[in-house]
Scaffold this motif. Structure first.
Motif, PDB file in Angstrom:
ATOM      1  N   THR A 107       0.856  -1.190   0.000  1.00 18.21           N
ATOM      2  CA  THR A 107       0.000   0.000   0.000  1.00 18.21           C
ATOM      3  C   THR A 107       0.888   1.235   0.000  1.00 18.21           C
ATOM      4  N   THR A 108       0.327   2.303  -0.497  1.00 15.45           N
ATOM      5  CA  THR A 108       1.016   3.582  -0.499  1.00 15.45           C
ATOM      6  C   THR A 108      -0.004   4.681  -0.225  1.00 15.45           C
ATOM      7  N   PHE A 109       0.461   5.840   0.147  1.00 17.67           N
ATOM      8  CA  PHE A 109      -0.437   6.955   0.433  1.00 17.67           C
ATOM      9  C   PHE A 109      -0.528   7.840  -0.795  1.00 17.67           C
ATOM     10  N   ASP A 110      -1.757   8.069  -1.286  1.00 21.02           N
ATOM     11  CA  ASP A 110      -1.999   8.921  -2.441  1.00 21.02           C
ATOM     12  C   ASP A 110      -2.256  10.345  -1.946  1.00 21.02           C
ATOM     13  N   ASN A 111      -1.395  11.273  -2.292  1.00 18.55           N
ATOM     14  CA  ASN A 111      -1.513  12.660  -1.832  1.00 18.55           C
ATOM     15  C   ASN A 111      -2.697  13.397  -2.443  1.00 18.55           C
ATOM     16  N   LEU A 112      -3.174  12.973  -3.611  1.00 16.57           N
ATOM     17  CA  LEU A 112      -4.308  13.657  -4.238  1.00 16.57           C
ATOM     18  C   LEU A 112      -5.622  13.321  -3.543  1.00 16.57           C
ATOM     19  N   THR A 113      -5.831  12.032  -3.270  1.00 16.05           N
ATOM     20  CA  THR A 113      -7.096  11.621  -2.648  1.00 16.05           C
ATOM     21  C   THR A 113      -7.000  11.544  -1.135  1.00 16.05           C
ATOM     22  N   MET A 114      -5.772  11.658  -0.609  1.00 17.69           N
ATOM     23  CA  MET A 114      -5.523  11.593   0.834  1.00 17.69           C
ATOM     24  C   MET A 114      -6.003  10.267   1.426  1.00 17.69           C
ATOM     25  N   GLN A 115      -5.731   9.172   0.675  1.00 15.81           N
ATOM     26  CA  GLN A 115      -6.141   7.843   1.130  1.00 15.81           C
ATOM     27  C   GLN A 115      -5.019   6.843   0.882  1.00 15.81           C
ATOM     28  N   GLN A 116      -5.095   5.729   1.599  1.00 16.70           N
ATOM     29  CA  GLN A 116      -4.200   4.600   1.338  1.00 16.70           C
ATOM     30  C   GLN A 116      -4.671   3.898   0.065  1.00 16.70           C
ATOM     31  N   VAL A 117      -3.734   3.527  -0.796  1.00 16.14           N
ATOM     32  CA  VAL A 117      -4.061   2.883  -2.063  1.00 16.14           C
ATOM     33  C   VAL A 117      -3.292   1.573  -2.144  1.00 16.14           C
ATOM     34  N   ASP A 118      -3.972   0.496  -2.573  1.00 12.30           N
ATOM     35  CA  ASP A 118      -3.304  -0.785  -2.775  1.00 12.30           C
ATOM     36  C   ASP A 118      -2.469  -0.733  -4.044  1.00 12.30           C
ATOM     37  N   VAL A 119      -1.265  -1.260  -3.963  1.00 13.66           N
ATOM     38  CA  VAL A 119      -0.363  -1.330  -5.116  1.00 13.66           C
ATOM     39  C   VAL A 119      -0.157  -2.804  -5.453  1.00 13.66           C
ATOM     40  N   PRO A 120      -0.505  -3.228  -6.678  1.00 12.18           N
ATOM     41  CA  PRO A 120      -0.345  -4.635  -7.021  1.00 12.18           C
ATOM     42  C   PRO A 120       1.136  -4.992  -7.225  1.00 12.18           C
ATOM     43  N   ALA A 121       1.418  -6.272  -7.091  1.00 14.98           N
ATOM     44  CA  ALA A 121       2.771  -6.759  -7.368  1.00 14.98           C
ATOM     45  C   ALA A 121       3.053  -6.607  -8.857  1.00 14.98           C
ATOM     46  N   GLU A 122       4.318  -6.335  -9.197  1.00 11.33           N
ATOM     47  CA  GLU A 122       4.716  -6.203 -10.601  1.00 11.33           C
ATOM     48  C   GLU A 122       5.962  -7.021 -10.848  1.00 11.33           C
ATOM     49  N   ARG A 123       6.040  -7.554 -12.057  1.00 14.13           N
ATOM     50  CA  ARG A 123       7.248  -8.259 -12.496  1.00 14.13           C
ATOM     51  C   ARG A 123       7.541  -7.804 -13.918  1.00 14.13           C
ATOM     52  N   HIS A 124       8.718  -7.234 -14.108  1.00  8.62           N
ATOM     53  CA  HIS A 124       9.135  -6.737 -15.420  1.00  8.62           C
ATOM     54  C   HIS A 124      10.361  -7.527 -15.862  1.00  8.62           C
ATOM     55  N   VAL A 125      10.281  -8.113 -17.056  1.00  8.89           N
ATOM     56  CA  VAL A 125      11.394  -8.878 -17.612  1.00  8.89           C
ATOM     57  C   VAL A 125      11.782  -8.246 -18.941  1.00  8.89           C
ATOM     58  N   SER A 126      13.064  -7.932 -19.069  1.00 10.05           N
ATOM     59  CA  SER A 126      13.572  -7.329 -20.298  1.00 10.05           C
ATOM     60  C   SER A 126      14.779  -8.136 -20.778  1.00 10.05           C
ATOM     61  N   GLN A 127      14.764  -8.489 -22.052  1.00  7.96           N
ATOM     62  CA  GLN A 127      15.915  -9.160 -22.658  1.00  7.96           C
ATOM     63  C   GLN A 127      16.466  -8.251 -23.748  1.00  7.96           C
ATOM     64  N   ALA A 128      17.788  -8.170 -23.824  1.00  4.83           N
ATOM     65  CA  ALA A 128      18.422  -7.307 -24.815  1.00  4.83           C
ATOM     66  C   ALA A 128      19.518  -8.073 -25.544  1.00  4.83           C
ATOM     67  N   TYR A 129      19.578  -7.860 -26.835  1.00  9.23           N
ATOM     68  CA  TYR A 129      20.633  -8.423 -27.683  1.00  9.23           C
ATOM     69  C   TYR A 129      21.390  -7.250 -28.285  1.00  9.23           C
ATOM     70  N   HIS A 130      22.709  -7.243 -28.135  1.00 10.03           N
ATOM     71  CA  HIS A 130      23.553  -6.144 -28.606  1.00 10.03           C
ATOM     72  C   HIS A 130      24.495  -6.657 -29.689  1.00 10.03           C
ATOM     73  N   ALA A 131      24.749  -5.835 -30.694  1.00 13.24           N
ATOM     74  CA  ALA A 131      25.791  -6.094 -31.688  1.00 13.24           C
ATOM     75  C   ALA A 131      26.412  -4.742 -32.029  1.00 13.24           C
ATOM     76  N   GLY A 132      27.743  -4.654 -31.950  1.00  9.69           N
ATOM     77  CA  GLY A 132      28.351  -3.358 -32.182  1.00  9.69           C
ATOM     78  C   GLY A 132      29.817  -3.422 -32.547  1.00  9.69           C
ATOM     79  N   ALA A 133      30.367  -2.249 -32.806  1.00  8.18           N
ATOM     80  CA  ALA A 133      31.781  -2.088 -33.168  1.00  8.18           C
ATOM     81  C   ALA A 133      32.392  -1.026 -32.261  1.00  8.18           C
ATOM     82  N   PHE A 134      33.696  -1.133 -32.032  1.00  7.65           N
ATOM     83  CA  PHE A 134      34.351  -0.213 -31.115  1.00  7.65           C
ATOM     84  C   PHE A 134      35.800   0.002 -31.509  1.00  7.65           C
ATOM     85  N   VAL A 135      36.396   1.042 -30.924  1.00  2.00           N
ATOM     86  CA  VAL A 135      37.828   1.304 -30.993  1.00  2.00           C
ATOM     87  C   VAL A 135      38.282   1.453 -29.548  1.00  2.00           C
ATOM     88  N   GLY A 136      39.473   0.986 -29.246  1.00  2.00           N
ATOM     89  CA  GLY A 136      39.921   1.041 -27.861  1.00  2.00           C
ATOM     90  C   GLY A 136      41.412   0.998 -27.737  1.00  2.00           C
TER      91      GLY A 136
END
Length: 189
Positions: A107-136
């Motif tokens: 739960t969190t407190f919403d400042n606009l409505t001045m009430q406690q608000v339930d916050v659902p659980a979240e799961r975020h999964v991100s996959q990334a594939y990279h291909a590149g060139a460099f100088v070093g």
């Protein structure tokens, strides 16, 4: 960039008895985010192409979100000035990374409505594939301590999935060009 970094390039380095063919190192900037990215480098002579295999993982927690990342990569490079131990190089890289972020229900407190608000659980999964060139560049001391820096560009393909538990999973994907910068510290032998 600071003026003294250019002076470091001018400092003479004593010749090594033999050019090191292997390097074990860690990506230094990723340590700030609690990610340990370890690599093993092998090359086939002072003027030949070398290969780096890298992998890493880590986790962080901020307020109520826990994040975990895992990644694997393969990099090849070729010296264009100097040797693989000391000099400039060009190369290419492919990499895969998976980031999982979870937030527990609460739960969190919403400042606009001045009430406690339930916050659902979240799961975020991100996959990334990279291909590149460099100088070093790589700078190896006679004792084997090595510093390597690389800059370049890479194309990144990402796929994202967000699951709140109260609604269907939201999927998205995107592609983009991004800059690349890496700083590796390690030991050459």
């Amino acid at each position: 960039m600071r003026w003294w970094t250019f002076l470091l390039m001018l400092v003479p380095v004593p010749a090594l008895a033999a050019e090191p063919a292997r390097l074990v190192g860690i990506q230094l900037p990723r340590l700030v985010n609690a990610i340990v990215d370890v690599g093993y480098w092998h090359d086939w002579g002072p003027a030949s192409t070398g290969v780096l295999v890298a992998g890493g993982s880590g986790s962080t927690t901020s307020s109520d979100v826990e994040s975990r990342v895992i990644g694997l990569g393969l990099q090849g490079l070729r010296p264009v000035w100097g040797t693989t131990a000391r000099g400039l190089h060009v190369g290419g890289e492919v990499r895969w990374e998976r980031l999982t972020s979870e937030r527990a229900a609460g739960t969190t407190f919403d400042n606009l409505t001045m009430q406690q608000v339930d916050v659902p659980a979240e799961r975020h999964v991100s996959q990334a594939y990279h291909a590149g060139a460099f100088v070093g560049g790589r700078w190896t001391l006679a004792a084997g301590l090595t510093l390597q820096a690389q800059v370049g560009v890479r194309h990144v393909w990402t796929s994202n999935a967000l699951n709140t538990g109260t609604s269907p999973t939201v999927n998205s994907s995107e592609q983009s060009w991004r800059s690349m910068a890496a700083l590796t510290g390690g030991w050459a032998f």
